[in-house]
Write a protein that holds these residues in place. Structure first.
Motif, PDB file in Angstrom:
ATOM      1  N   PHE A  50     -35.834 -74.656 -13.558  1.00 16.47           N
ATOM      2  CA  PHE A  50     -34.813 -75.674 -13.289  1.00 16.47           C
ATOM      3  C   PHE A  50     -35.158 -76.533 -12.069  1.00 16.47           C
ATOM      4  CE2 PHE A  50     -30.528 -76.493 -11.251  1.00 16.47           C
ATOM      5  CZ  PHE A  50     -30.309 -77.663 -11.955  1.00 16.47           C
ATOM      6  N   LEU A  51     -34.776 -76.098 -10.878  1.00 18.03           N
ATOM      7  CA  LEU A  51     -34.919 -76.947  -9.697  1.00 18.03           C
ATOM      8  C   LEU A  51     -36.373 -77.312  -9.368  1.00 18.03           C
ATOM      9  CD1 LEU A  51     -33.394 -78.460  -7.525  1.00 18.03           C
ATOM     10  CD2 LEU A  51     -33.439 -76.389  -6.106  1.00 18.03           C
ATOM     11  N   PRO A  52     -37.336 -76.389  -9.441  1.00 11.97           N
ATOM     12  CA  PRO A  52     -38.723 -76.797  -9.160  1.00 11.97           C
ATOM     13  C   PRO A  52     -39.197 -77.941 -10.050  1.00 11.97           C
ATOM     14  CG  PRO A  52     -38.564 -74.410  -9.118  1.00 11.97           C
ATOM     15  CD  PRO A  52     -37.241 -74.925  -9.636  1.00 11.97           C
ATOM     16  N   MET A  53     -38.774 -77.933 -11.315  1.00 18.08           N
ATOM     17  CA  MET A  53     -39.152 -79.025 -12.222  1.00 18.08           C
ATOM     18  C   MET A  53     -38.550 -80.350 -11.779  1.00 18.08           C
ATOM     19  SD  MET A  53     -39.166 -77.590 -16.099  1.00 18.08           S
ATOM     20  CE  MET A  53     -40.521 -76.564 -16.680  1.00 18.08           C
ATOM     21  N   LEU A  54     -37.272 -80.302 -11.361  1.00 18.78           N
ATOM     22  CA  LEU A  54     -36.609 -81.530 -10.911  1.00 18.78           C
ATOM     23  C   LEU A  54     -37.333 -82.118  -9.693  1.00 18.78           C
ATOM     24  CD1 LEU A  54     -32.821 -80.555 -11.121  1.00 18.78           C
ATOM     25  CD2 LEU A  54     -34.152 -81.898 -12.750  1.00 18.78           C
ATOM     26  N   VAL A  67     -44.278 -77.990 -14.563  1.00 21.01           N
ATOM     27  CA  VAL A  67     -44.338 -77.091 -13.405  1.00 21.01           C
ATOM     28  C   VAL A  67     -43.309 -75.979 -13.558  1.00 21.01           C
ATOM     29  CG1 VAL A  67     -43.992 -76.921 -10.917  1.00 21.01           C
ATOM     30  CG2 VAL A  67     -45.220 -78.866 -11.863  1.00 21.01           C
ATOM     31  N   SER A  68     -43.812 -74.778 -13.692  1.00 22.69           N
ATOM     32  CA  SER A  68     -42.978 -73.582 -13.718  1.00 22.69           C
ATOM     33  C   SER A  68     -43.860 -72.465 -13.174  1.00 22.69           C
ATOM     34  CB  SER A  68     -42.501 -73.298 -15.146  1.00 22.69           C
ATOM     35  OG  SER A  68     -41.680 -72.155 -15.183  1.00 22.69           O
ATOM     36  N   THR A  69     -43.564 -71.231 -13.505  1.00 21.57           N
ATOM     37  CA  THR A  69     -44.468 -70.182 -13.063  1.00 21.57           C
ATOM     38  C   THR A  69     -45.526 -69.940 -14.131  1.00 21.57           C
ATOM     39  OG1 THR A  69     -44.551 -68.008 -11.998  1.00 21.57           O
ATOM     40  CG2 THR A  69     -43.253 -68.189 -14.021  1.00 21.57           C
ATOM     41  N   THR A  70     -46.592 -69.240 -13.757  1.00 17.02           N
ATOM     42  CA  THR A  70     -47.673 -68.913 -14.682  1.00 17.02           C
ATOM     43  C   THR A  70     -47.935 -67.413 -14.605  1.00 17.02           C
ATOM     44  OG1 THR A  70     -49.473 -69.167 -13.079  1.00 17.02           O
ATOM     45  CG2 THR A  70     -48.714 -71.168 -14.214  1.00 17.02           C
ATOM     46  N   SER A  71     -48.688 -66.900 -15.551  1.00 12.90           N
ATOM     47  CA  SER A  71     -48.979 -65.469 -15.550  1.00 12.90           C
ATOM     48  C   SER A  71     -49.766 -65.069 -14.302  1.00 12.90           C
ATOM     49  CB  SER A  71     -49.755 -65.086 -16.806  1.00 12.90           C
ATOM     50  OG  SER A  71     -50.938 -65.857 -16.927  1.00 12.90           O
ATOM     51  N   THR A  72     -50.688 -65.930 -13.871  1.00 10.13           N
ATOM     52  CA  THR A  72     -51.491 -65.625 -12.682  1.00 10.13           C
ATOM     53  C   THR A  72     -50.607 -65.561 -11.440  1.00 10.13           C
ATOM     54  OG1 THR A  72     -53.358 -66.799 -13.681  1.00 10.13           O
ATOM     55  CG2 THR A  72     -53.490 -66.340 -11.320  1.00 10.13           C
ATOM     56  N   ASN A 287     -41.628 -75.490  -4.614  1.00 13.64           N
ATOM     57  CA  ASN A 287     -41.499 -74.079  -4.251  1.00 13.64           C
ATOM     58  C   ASN A 287     -40.406 -73.867  -3.206  1.00 13.64           C
ATOM     59  OD1 ASN A 287     -43.646 -71.992  -5.331  1.00 13.64           O
ATOM     60  ND2 ASN A 287     -44.703 -73.956  -5.170  1.00 13.64           N
ATOM     61  N   ALA A 288     -40.415 -74.688  -2.149  1.00 11.03           N
ATOM     62  CA  ALA A 288     -39.444 -74.521  -1.066  1.00 11.03           C
ATOM     63  C   ALA A 288     -38.020 -74.738  -1.571  1.00 11.03           C
ATOM     64  CB  ALA A 288     -39.766 -75.484   0.072  1.00 11.03           C
ATOM     65  N   GLY A 289     -37.826 -75.776  -2.378  1.00 11.72           N
ATOM     66  CA  GLY A 289     -36.490 -76.033  -2.916  1.00 11.72           C
ATOM     67  C   GLY A 289     -36.061 -74.955  -3.895  1.00 11.72           C
ATOM     68  N   LEU A 317     -40.116 -87.785 -17.095  1.00 12.98           N
ATOM     69  CA  LEU A 317     -38.792 -87.693 -17.707  1.00 12.98           C
ATOM     70  C   LEU A 317     -38.737 -86.497 -18.655  1.00 12.98           C
ATOM     71  CD1 LEU A 317     -35.961 -88.877 -18.135  1.00 12.98           C
ATOM     72  CD2 LEU A 317     -36.914 -90.284 -19.972  1.00 12.98           C
ATOM     73  N   ALA A 318     -39.857 -86.202 -19.308  1.00 12.63           N
ATOM     74  CA  ALA A 318     -39.911 -85.037 -20.204  1.00 12.63           C
ATOM     75  C   ALA A 318     -39.597 -83.757 -19.435  1.00 12.63           C
ATOM     76  CB  ALA A 318     -41.292 -84.948 -20.850  1.00 12.63           C
ATOM     77  N   GLU A 319     -40.096 -83.643 -18.201  1.00 11.17           N
ATOM     78  CA  GLU A 319     -39.824 -82.440 -17.414  1.00 11.17           C
ATOM     79  C   GLU A 319     -38.358 -82.396 -16.982  1.00 11.17           C
ATOM     80  OE1 GLU A 319     -42.384 -79.600 -15.114  1.00 11.17           O
ATOM     81  OE2 GLU A 319     -42.388 -81.383 -13.855  1.00 11.17           O
ATOM     82  N   LEU A 320     -37.762 -83.549 -16.714  1.00 11.93           N
ATOM     83  CA  LEU A 320     -36.335 -83.575 -16.403  1.00 11.93           C
ATOM     84  C   LEU A 320     -35.518 -83.071 -17.585  1.00 11.93           C
ATOM     85  CD1 LEU A 320     -36.021 -87.010 -14.506  1.00 11.93           C
ATOM     86  CD2 LEU A 320     -36.136 -84.706 -13.537  1.00 11.93           C
ATOM     87  N   VAL A 321     -35.945 -83.414 -18.804  1.00 10.84           N
ATOM     88  CA  VAL A 321     -35.254 -82.933 -20.003  1.00 10.84           C
ATOM     89  C   VAL A 321     -35.415 -81.415 -20.122  1.00 10.84           C
ATOM     90  CG1 VAL A 321     -35.238 -83.023 -22.532  1.00 10.84           C
ATOM     91  CG2 VAL A 321     -35.480 -85.138 -21.203  1.00 10.84           C
ATOM     92  N   THR A 322     -36.615 -80.907 -19.833  1.00  2.60           N
ATOM     93  CA  THR A 322     -36.845 -79.459 -19.870  1.00  2.60           C
ATOM     94  C   THR A 322     -35.948 -78.742 -18.859  1.00  2.60           C
ATOM     95  OG1 THR A 322     -39.153 -79.801 -20.533  1.00  2.60           O
ATOM     96  CG2 THR A 322     -38.588 -77.645 -19.628  1.00  2.60           C
ATOM     97  N   ALA A 323     -35.840 -79.311 -17.660  1.00  2.00           N
ATOM     98  CA  ALA A 323     -34.976 -78.721 -16.636  1.00  2.00           C
ATOM     99  C   ALA A 323     -33.514 -78.732 -17.081  1.00  2.00           C
ATOM    100  CB  ALA A 323     -35.137 -79.474 -15.318  1.00  2.00           C
ATOM    101  N   ALA A 324     -33.102 -79.815 -17.743  1.00  2.00           N
ATOM    102  CA  ALA A 324     -31.728 -79.890 -18.250  1.00  2.00           C
ATOM    103  C   ALA A 324     -31.498 -78.821 -19.319  1.00  2.00           C
ATOM    104  CB  ALA A 324     -31.458 -81.281 -18.822  1.00  2.00           C
ATOM    105  N   ALA A 325     -32.504 -78.570 -20.145  1.00  2.00           N
ATOM    106  CA  ALA A 325     -32.379 -77.520 -21.166  1.00  2.00           C
ATOM    107  C   ALA A 325     -32.254 -76.145 -20.510  1.00  2.00           C
ATOM    108  CB  ALA A 325     -33.597 -77.558 -22.089  1.00  2.00           C
ATOM    109  N   ALA A 326     -32.974 -75.931 -19.416  1.00  2.00           N
ATOM    110  CA  ALA A 326     -32.851 -74.665 -18.684  1.00  2.00           C
ATOM    111  C   ALA A 326     -31.441 -74.506 -18.119  1.00  2.00           C
ATOM    112  CB  ALA A 326     -33.884 -74.610 -17.559  1.00  2.00           C
ATOM    113  N   LEU A 327     -30.887 -75.612 -17.603  1.00  2.00           N
ATOM    114  CA  LEU A 327     -29.528 -75.581 -17.063  1.00  2.00           C
ATOM    115  C   LEU A 327     -28.525 -75.246 -18.168  1.00  2.00           C
ATOM    116  CD1 LEU A 327     -27.697 -76.101 -14.601  1.00  2.00           C
ATOM    117  CD2 LEU A 327     -27.589 -78.510 -15.307  1.00  2.00           C
ATOM    118  N   ALA A 328     -28.705 -75.864 -19.330  1.00  2.00           N
ATOM    119  CA  ALA A 328     -27.804 -75.587 -20.449  1.00  2.00           C
ATOM    120  C   ALA A 328     -27.910 -74.121 -20.885  1.00  2.00           C
ATOM    121  CB  ALA A 328     -28.141 -76.510 -21.627  1.00  2.00           C
ATOM    122  N   THR A 329     -29.135 -73.591 -20.830  1.00  2.00           N
ATOM    123  CA  THR A 329     -29.339 -72.185 -21.198  1.00  2.00           C
ATOM    124  C   THR A 329     -28.579 -71.252 -20.249  1.00  2.00           C
ATOM    125  OG1 THR A 329     -31.538 -72.728 -22.062  1.00  2.00           O
ATOM    126  CG2 THR A 329     -31.082 -70.405 -21.592  1.00  2.00           C
TER     127      THR A 329
END
Length: 545
Positions: A50-54, A67-72, A287-289, A317-329
């Motif tokens: 959510f917030l890191p993507m924004l 931008v999210s987390t990764t397995s590494t 990361n800080a936010g 804008l695509a990442e903002l949509v992904t973050a919005a989907a996370a918020l809805a989830t």
């Protein structure tokens, strides 16, 4: 800020929205799964999406990067958190995670202010391939117990692998069935329907199966209750800063390395190229936010970015949509997520982490250069045997050793001339017809000549001179961009020894900086203008005259 808004075209809107929703179907389930790698609750994966993507969408320079987390990053974070919260207390883990993520952000922001973007290339590709393969092995071994429903005290990679073998008789058949079915489902969907959001389908199937078949009553452990709504403010545990900062350095390096690699890999013609120092700032602020809302460390991930790009993403804008989907989830689907079997999440982690192990990449390295293959294996072994955090140190040390080896052993070529031309090239079996000149030995040196390689070059040149027994040795220095004092001294001594034996030394093709160094030295006084020659063509003509 929001650079992608300048010149935004309305016909991109549909593509960005579709790409953002498609990426959300992959990113959100994977982020929840990766949170479990770090030993954190699944909702941390939601917060991380959510917030890191924004924040990255506002400050980042890559158009398609997700931008999210990764397995590494997750396994590195998990190793560090395991050191400081040994008892696994959930509340303590969340505070420690917030502190770790905040430190990672601080390191990246500081690196941006110090303009350390060049560190994106600090770890060589063969070493990075080996490091990621080691991470993949560690993650798979870490998740197999959840897949099989077995329990034991985890220590290191080798002991965990042996413990899995010893615990196989205790496998929960129903849990293993859920995990295996999920793996088959993931692999099957990706092969038959490659554009379908396989992680989302697998997670939904796991939740549906748990609900309809009553899997929890049959001994299959579920994720458990997931808080609904926005995350509350996460107060970092500042008392852990001294213990966490070394790990934060390693995570920051890996985060930035993955971010800049993914951003560069998926940039297309006409898009701005990712700017390294701005990427440091963007990922640092993300990361800080994110730390303040309970997110774990983040970076640009290849798997989610490729989904974003293939789905048609044009801008952030695509990442903002992904973050919005996370918020809805968070608001709408949290109760259902709690039903998800842990074995299903483990299956998602295993399927996507095993891709970090790339045998084809190892074979390609081996075909090109055996020594770099050894370096990649050393990095893999460092992670598997010493742990992920110490594995980063091993990867950096191996990269530095590789760099030192390359600069300490530069090539020395014996040259010939291509018949009928003024092209000079290294003598080889492929070109036996190349011309040589009796009494004239043409040698080419390349790179920086300095204290670390001066003696080695001298030892390489000596047998060539003894074998050829020339009257003149012409050193082509057109590929030498710097001549350090120690190397100049070694060259001066070599010139004196050759002259005493009746062999003259000529320097050919000096660039202005190297020429200036030579002219101001005793070697320049000895050689004079007559033995400092413009190019090889002139040197050959002078010798034959």
């Amino acid at each position: 800020m929001l650079e992608w808004l300048h010149g935004y075209r309305t016909d991109w809107l549909r593509e960005d929205v579709a790409a953002g929703l498609t990426a959300a179907a992959v990113v959100i389930p994977m982020a929840m799964a990766y949170a479990t790698i770090a030993g954190l609750p699944v909702q941390v994966g939601l917060y991380t999406s959510f917030l890191p993507m924004l924040i990255y969408a506002v400050f980042g320079t890559s158009r398609p990067l997700s931008v999210s987390t990764t397995s590494t990053i997750a396994i590195l974070a998990g190793a560090q958190l395991g050191h400081v919260v040994a008892d696994g207390d959930p509340a303590s883990l969340l505070r420690a995670s917030a502190m770790l993520t905040l430190l990672v952000g601080a390191v990246l922001v500081l690196a941006s202010f110090l303009r350390l973007g060049f560190l994106a290339n600090f770890i060589s590709e063969p070493v990075l391939i080996g490091f990621k393969a080691g991470v993949g092995l560690v993650i798979v071994v870490d998740q197999i117990p959840k897949l099989l429903g077995i329990h034991f005290h985890k220590t290191g990679f080798l002991r965990n692998a042996l413990a899995i073998v010893h615990s196989l008789p205790d496998t929960s058949v129903m849990t293993a069935a859920v995990g295996i079915v999920t793996i088959v489902l993931l692999v099957g969907i990706e092969r038959i329907f490659p554009r379908a959001p396989a992680p989302l389908i697998a997670v939904v199937a796991g939740i549906a199966g748990a609900s309809l078949l009553g899997l929890e009553a049959r001994g299959v452990t579920s994720v458990g209750q997931v808080p609904q709504g926005l995350p509350s403010f996460a107060l970092p545990d500042f008392s852990l800063a001294a213990q966490l900062w070394p790990g934060a350095l390693g995570i920051a390096l890996m985060s930035f390395t993955e971010t800049i690699a993914a951003g560069r890999a998926f940039a297309i013609s006409g898009e701005p190229h990712p700017r390294a120092n701005q990427e440091l700032l963007a990922t640092g602020l993300a990361n800080a936010g994110g730390a303040l809302l309970g997110a774990m460390p983040v970076g640009g991930g290849t798997s989610q970015t490729v989904v974003n790009r293939l789905a048609g993403a044009r801008t952030q804008l695509a990442e903002l949509v992904t973050a919005a989907a996370a918020l809805a989830t968070m608001f709408l689907l949290a109760p259902f997520i709690g039903l998800m079997p842990e074995a299903a999440l483990a299956a998602v982690v295993i399927v996507y982490s095993i891709r970090l192990i790339q045998p084809a990449a190892f074979r390609a390295i081996l075909r090109i250069r055996r020594m770099e293959f050894v370096w990649s294996l050393a990095a893999l072994a460092g992670v598997a045997l010493l742990g992920t955090l110490k594995g980063i140190v091993v990867a950096i040390v191996v990269s530095l050793a590789a760099l030192a080896h390359q600069v300490a052993y530069p090539p020395v070529y014996v040259l010939g001339r291509k018949p009928g031309t003024n092209v000079f090239r290294p003598l080889s079996k492929e070109h036996p017809e190349d011309e040589t000149f009796p009494g004239l030995l043409l040698l080419r040196l390349e790179g920086r000549l300095f204290f670390a390689n001066a003696e080695h070059i001298s030892e390489r040149v000596k047998p060539l001179v003894e074998e050829a027994k020339p009257k003149v040795v012409a050193l082509d220095l057109s590929g030498v961009f710097d001549l350090e004092y120690t190397a100049l001294k070694v060259m001066t001594e070599a010139e004196k020894k050759h002259r005493e034996r009746g062999v003259m030394m000529w320097l050919v093709g000096l660039n202005p900086d190297v020429l200036d160094v030579v002219q101001r030295s005793p070697l320049g006084e000895t050689l004079g203008r007559e033995r400092m020659i413009f190019n090889l063509e002139t040197a050959v003509a002078k010798y034959l005259a």
